[in-house]
Design an enzyme around this catalytic site. Structure first.
Site, mmCIF file in Angstrom:
data_model
loop_
_atom_site.group_PDB
_atom_site.id
_atom_site.type_symbol
_atom_site.label_atom_id
_atom_site.label_comp_id
_atom_site.label_asym_id
_atom_site.label_seq_id
_atom_site.Cartn_x
_atom_site.Cartn_y
_atom_site.Cartn_z
ATOM 1 C CD GLU A 1 -3.054 -0.459 0.018
ATOM 2 O OE1 GLU A 1 -3.089 -0.152 -1.197
ATOM 3 O OE2 GLU A 1 -3.607 -1.449 0.485
ATOM 4 C CB SER B 1 -24.137 8.083 -13.819
ATOM 5 O OG SER B 1 -23.914 7.342 -12.634
ATOM 6 C CB SER C 1 -16.013 3.057 -7.136
ATOM 7 O OG SER C 1 -15.517 4.186 -6.439
ATOM 8 C CB SER C 2 -12.708 6.510 -9.549
ATOM 9 O OG SER C 2 -11.568 6.209 -8.783
ATOM 10 C CG ASP D 1 -6.552 1.904 -7.493
ATOM 11 O OD1 ASP D 1 -5.828 1.148 -6.816
ATOM 12 O OD2 ASP D 1 -6.976 2.995 -7.072
ATOM 13 C CE1 TYR E 1 -3.089 7.533 -2.897
ATOM 14 C CE2 TYR E 1 -2.219 9.235 -4.350
ATOM 15 C CZ TYR E 1 -2.389 7.901 -4.030
ATOM 16 O OH TYR E 1 -1.837 6.940 -4.853
HETATM 17 C C1 GLA Z 1 -5.273 4.436 -4.019
HETATM 18 C C2 GLA Z 1 -4.575 4.836 -5.300
HETATM 19 C C3 GLA Z 1 -3.539 3.798 -5.695
HETATM 20 C C4 GLA Z 1 -2.609 3.472 -4.534
HETATM 21 C C5 GLA Z 1 -3.409 3.215 -3.269
HETATM 22 C C6 GLA Z 1 -2.516 3.052 -2.068
HETATM 23 O O1 GLA Z 1 -6.023 3.275 -4.220
HETATM 24 O O2 GLA Z 1 -5.512 4.969 -6.342
HETATM 25 O O3 GLA Z 1 -2.819 4.268 -6.803
HETATM 26 O O4 GLA Z 1 -1.662 4.487 -4.341
HETATM 27 O O5 GLA Z 1 -4.327 4.239 -2.994
HETATM 28 O O6 GLA Z 1 -1.764 1.899 -2.197
#
Ligand code: GLA
Length: 400
Positions: free
Chosen positions: A44, A78, A138-139, A188, A238
């Protein structure tokens, strides 16, 4: 008692978006495509550091019905929210010009065009059983579903092999970063587009390479806890973690923290030598998380190959502690979900995804899912928190 969020069958998902499309546009769509959400098993906040991660695709998917147009207009509906509608022109799209959920859709078409692909305007309808804002991508699943839909109708052929899917994933990342304004890494989108049914996706973000490792935790089941604590990745938290890592890498004179780890004899040496060159306490802890997490992911991959789920579970626990104490991206709900799951018999549990809310994942002995989920609900109720909901999944297939 607990609430399970079911995954739709592909037929149910397809019927829903077909009907939504027909109600909105008065015709049948050219076709239906879908893409999964993901749960990351470990690794992560490593992706944007050139590190390793280990997600699986979920049975829960986003469904898209779409018909290409002769012009460059885009019309979208949507089923999420209040049956939201968006209309605009692809030829006029620029970075950041579209807001809200439509940014994930238009952003993908825009990024593909920026990459030189001839992508037309389109009418599209979207619906999803990936819980929204739960840290389960989801995105990315919206992006990936539209990516394969546009690839198909524009006959780009990118979805046919992994190299092409990697290019589609790159367009989805651009959509997310530059249109939606979320500075996320690429895990993701890779999971949604490049995973394989029955396998975990070992993703090496240094060179974008993937390895498909059979995921069959004999004797155990995966339980995902959607804490329903609000989660957003474009609110600055983030991005500030990512910026701290990039600043540290600059001080250490490497392009990514992964390279710092790889140029050291072992993880202990890498951490000690990095900390000796970084003065600020917060940055030091952020870096310690990233370096140890990449190392844990490597170890977890080895444990998975050996079928050593006991070790895998311990690594999940250590990952959570590091995300809580060093990276500081957990919240009370995530910590409680992890503690309660473990107390009820999970052999490993951790937050998954970006954190700041969202979901946790636990590895529980087969047949105990209901008991563990019930115990987690009990812990939340006792703490006066909103009741969480649960998902179960095997390693599902990618966008198509
Ligand atoms: C989100 C981001 C990913 C990754 C995770 C943390 O899901 O979209 O790119 O950085 O957080 O691992």
């Amino acid at each position: 008692m607990f609430t399970l969020v079911p995954a739709w069958s592909s037929q149910e998902g397809a019927t829903r978006v077909r009907e939504l499309f027909a109600a909105m546009f008065g015709t049948q769509p050219r076709g239906v495509w879908s893409a999964p959400g993901r749960v990351n098993l470990i690794g992560e906040h490593t992706d944007y550091n050139g590190g390793l991660c280990l997600p699986i695709a979920l049975d829960h998917r986003c469904y898209v019905a779409l018909t290409p147009r002769e012009d460059t207009r885009v019309r979208l509906v949507s089923a999420q929210g209040d049956g939201a509608i968006w209309e605009g022109d692809l030829a006029e799209a620029t970075a950041g010009s579209v807001e809200g959920w439509a940014a994930y859709v238009v952003g993908v078409a825009w990024a593909l065009r920026e990459a030189g692909h001839d992508v037309p305007g389109f009418d599209g309808a979207v619906d999803s059983c990936v819980p929204f804002g739960a840290g389960l991508s989801s995105s990315a699943s919206i992006e990936a579903a539209f990516a394969v839909a546009l690839d198909d109708v524009a006959r780009l052929g990118l979805a046919d092999d992994d190299a092409g899917r990697s290019a589609l994933a790159a367009a989805c990342v651009r959509a997310e970063n530059e249109m939606a304004g979320a500075a996320t890494g690429g895990m993701d989108q890779a999971a949604s587009l490049r995973a394989r049914e029955g396998y975990a996706l070992a993703l090496d973000c240094l060179d974008g390479s993937v390895h498909h490792e059979p995921f069959d935790p004999a004797g155990y089941e995966l339980l995902v806890v959607d804490t329903r604590a609000p989660h957003a990745l474009n609110d600055g938290q983030y991005a500030s973690r990512r910026a701290a890592c990039e600043a540290a890498a600059a001080v250490l004179e490497v392009a990514t923290l992964r390279e710092w780890l790889d140029s050291s004899a072992d993880v202990e040496t890498a951490v000690a030598s990095a900390l000796s060159r970084l003065s600020e306490d917060t940055t030091r802890r952020r870096v310690r998380h990233v370096l140890t997490e990449i190392d844990r992911t490597r170890a977890a991959f080895t444990a998975m190959q050996a079928g050593d789920w006991g070790t895998f579970g311990l690594l999940m626990d250590a990952s959570h502690a590091s995300l809580r104490d060093d990276y500081e991206v957990t919240v009370r709900e995530l910590d409680l979900a992890v503690e309660a799951a473990r107390a009820a018999g999970a052999i490993g549990a951790r937050m998954t995804g970006g954190g700041f809310g969202g979901s946790a994942v636990a590895l529980v002995p087969s047949g105990t899912t209901a008991a563990v989920a019930t115990a987690v609900v009990g812990a939340f109720t006792a703490a006066g928190l909103r009741e969480p909901v649960f998902l179960t999944s095997r390693a599902a297939g990618s966008a198509g």
